[in-house]
Design a protein around this motif. Sequence first.
Motif, mmCIF file in Angstrom:
data_model
loop_
_atom_site.group_PDB
_atom_site.id
_atom_site.type_symbol
_atom_site.label_atom_id
_atom_site.label_comp_id
_atom_site.label_asym_id
_atom_site.label_seq_id
_atom_site.Cartn_x
_atom_site.Cartn_y
_atom_site.Cartn_z
ATOM 1 N N SER A 129 0.849 -1.189 0.000
ATOM 2 C CA SER A 129 0.000 0.000 0.000
ATOM 3 C C SER A 129 0.885 1.239 0.000
ATOM 4 N N VAL A 130 0.376 2.324 -0.583
ATOM 5 C CA VAL A 130 1.093 3.601 -0.577
ATOM 6 C C VAL A 130 0.145 4.674 -0.034
ATOM 7 N N TYR A 131 0.667 5.441 0.920
ATOM 8 C CA TYR A 131 -0.107 6.516 1.546
ATOM 9 C C TYR A 131 0.612 7.842 1.334
ATOM 10 N N ARG A 132 -0.107 8.822 0.824
ATOM 11 C CA ARG A 132 0.465 10.158 0.646
ATOM 12 C C ARG A 132 0.148 11.005 1.871
ATOM 13 N N SER A 136 -1.732 16.539 7.951
ATOM 14 C CA SER A 136 -1.585 15.764 9.193
ATOM 15 C C SER A 136 -2.233 14.385 9.142
ATOM 16 N N LYS A 137 -2.377 13.856 7.953
ATOM 17 C CA LYS A 137 -2.888 12.495 7.836
ATOM 18 C C LYS A 137 -2.305 11.836 6.592
ATOM 19 N N PHE A 138 -2.443 10.517 6.544
ATOM 20 C CA PHE A 138 -1.986 9.745 5.398
ATOM 21 C C PHE A 138 -3.192 9.242 4.623
ATOM 22 N N GLU A 139 -3.256 9.588 3.336
ATOM 23 C CA GLU A 139 -4.350 9.156 2.464
ATOM 24 C C GLU A 139 -3.854 8.038 1.569
ATOM 25 N N ILE A 140 -4.608 6.966 1.481
ATOM 26 C CA ILE A 140 -4.208 5.865 0.614
ATOM 27 C C ILE A 140 -4.398 6.273 -0.842
ATOM 28 N N ILE A 141 -3.382 6.025 -1.648
ATOM 29 C CA ILE A 141 -3.461 6.366 -3.068
ATOM 30 C C ILE A 141 -3.203 5.160 -3.959
ATOM 31 N N GLY A 142 -2.924 3.999 -3.349
ATOM 32 C CA GLY A 142 -2.734 2.810 -4.156
ATOM 33 C C GLY A 142 -2.541 1.576 -3.289
ATOM 34 N N ARG A 143 -3.011 0.442 -3.807
ATOM 35 C CA ARG A 143 -2.829 -0.819 -3.077
ATOM 36 C C ARG A 143 -2.872 -1.967 -4.082
ATOM 37 N N TYR A 144 -2.003 -2.954 -3.838
ATOM 38 C CA TYR A 144 -2.016 -4.128 -4.714
ATOM 39 C C TYR A 144 -1.752 -5.386 -3.913
ATOM 40 N N SER A 145 -2.478 -6.450 -4.275
ATOM 41 C CA SER A 145 -2.249 -7.784 -3.734
ATOM 42 C C SER A 145 -2.879 -8.790 -4.677
ATOM 43 N N LEU A 146 -2.283 -9.965 -4.771
ATOM 44 C CA LEU A 146 -2.908 -11.039 -5.537
ATOM 45 C C LEU A 146 -4.214 -11.473 -4.887
ATOM 46 N N LEU A 260 7.807 5.755 -9.203
ATOM 47 C CA LEU A 260 6.974 5.920 -8.009
ATOM 48 C C LEU A 260 6.811 7.391 -7.658
ATOM 49 N N THR A 261 7.918 8.115 -7.644
ATOM 50 C CA THR A 261 7.892 9.537 -7.302
ATOM 51 C C THR A 261 7.053 10.325 -8.289
ATOM 52 N N LEU A 262 7.185 9.995 -9.577
ATOM 53 C CA LEU A 262 6.409 10.677 -10.606
ATOM 54 C C LEU A 262 4.917 10.490 -10.374
ATOM 55 N N PHE A 263 4.499 9.275 -10.109
ATOM 56 C CA PHE A 263 3.089 9.006 -9.857
ATOM 57 C C PHE A 263 2.589 9.781 -8.649
ATOM 58 N N ILE A 264 3.333 9.741 -7.562
ATOM 59 C CA ILE A 264 2.896 10.389 -6.323
ATOM 60 C C ILE A 264 2.784 11.893 -6.493
ATOM 61 N N GLU A 265 3.756 12.492 -7.165
ATOM 62 C CA GLU A 265 3.738 13.951 -7.337
ATOM 63 C C GLU A 265 2.655 14.400 -8.313
ATOM 64 N N THR A 269 -5.771 16.235 -7.561
ATOM 65 C CA THR A 269 -7.107 16.386 -8.118
ATOM 66 C C THR A 269 -7.318 17.842 -8.477
ATOM 67 N N ASN A 270 -8.559 18.301 -8.446
ATOM 68 C CA ASN A 270 -8.839 19.695 -8.795
ATOM 69 C C ASN A 270 -8.368 20.634 -7.697
ATOM 70 N N GLY A 271 -8.699 21.924 -7.856
ATOM 71 C CA GLY A 271 -8.205 22.926 -6.922
ATOM 72 C C GLY A 271 -8.634 22.709 -5.491
ATOM 73 N N ASN A 272 -9.707 21.938 -5.288
ATOM 74 C CA ASN A 272 -10.161 21.686 -3.925
ATOM 75 C C ASN A 272 -9.356 20.593 -3.241
ATOM 76 N N GLU A 273 -8.514 19.907 -3.993
ATOM 77 C CA GLU A 273 -7.671 18.855 -3.431
ATOM 78 C C GLU A 273 -8.499 17.848 -2.637
ATOM 79 N N ASN A 274 -9.527 17.319 -3.304
ATOM 80 C CA ASN A 274 -10.346 16.328 -2.633
ATOM 81 C C ASN A 274 -9.566 15.041 -2.437
ATOM 82 N N ASP A 275 -10.111 14.174 -1.564
ATOM 83 C CA ASP A 275 -9.461 12.892 -1.318
ATOM 84 C C ASP A 275 -9.275 12.147 -2.641
ATOM 85 N N LEU A 276 -8.047 11.755 -2.893
ATOM 86 C CA LEU A 276 -7.765 10.975 -4.076
ATOM 87 C C LEU A 276 -8.501 9.646 -4.028
#
Length: 282
Positions: A129-132, A136-146, A260-265, A269-276
């Motif tokens: 899992s990857v959290y951005r 003051s919090k970590f939002e999940i932006i990706g997860r993978y598992s078989l 990885l860095t390219l994807f994260i940066e 989202t839009n100007g409101n920066e809603n939860d990804l």
Amino acid sequence: MKESKLVKIAKYIEDNGLELADLSINGLGYASIGILYEIDKEWKYFDSKELGFYLLIVVFILNIVFGVLILRKRRRLSEYKIKVENLSNKVQLLENDIENLYSDFFSLFNDQLAIIYHRLNFTANERISVYRHKNSKFEIIGRYSLNNKLAQVRRKSYPDSEGFIKNAWESENGEFSLNNLPEFVDGQKQKYYRAILKECAMPADSLRDIRFKGRSYYLKSLTDSANLNRKAIIVFESFETDKFDSETINSILEEEDQRLTLFIEKMKTNGNENDLANIKGF
């Protein structure tokens, strides 16, 4: 803030001024004409009926003028409503395009995690899992598992003040590992929880909310492209003990770091920066 009655009245007059003026002229004008004809009085230069006739002409002309103005106003409002509706439709189409774009972006990001997953020869007992980090919090932006069940996301974000994530985020090297948690089975559940609390601070409700009862964890902070600031955390979890070799993982992460860095940066989202996570439906 609640509007005062005076403000509401002023807005009503502003929106309906022409109609109110037309009604006032009709009411007062025709009433005055009726009175002038009724009194039937003569003055030095004209009589009341003559004055009433001239007043009738004036009221009639004003009716035409206000009628034209009201028709123009209504036509402008109708055109404005059509424009607003068209713009709303365009905005909706753009929002749909953006949603599809970022949905594809998430899929590509999860494909990137899948590459790392398979390079590490993980099984259905592991997940990545990857959290951005944001606000003051970590939002999940990706997860993978078989394992599709492990790939599901129930909780979208975590505070940065608790758990293994906090340990990794605040550590000197940006890492945290734990490889020998007790098995979460009947009779040893409290032992499992105590082992976690021994390693990190976590409220009781958050502790009980943990669905993945892993026995091995490895977390690593990911920095921006300039390697100046930590931006996210990648989390490796497994049901097995002694599963993760940090040197092997870091070697692969170094090779995949640029993507990885390219994807994260780029995950904005839009100007409101809603939860990804909302876009992906997490």
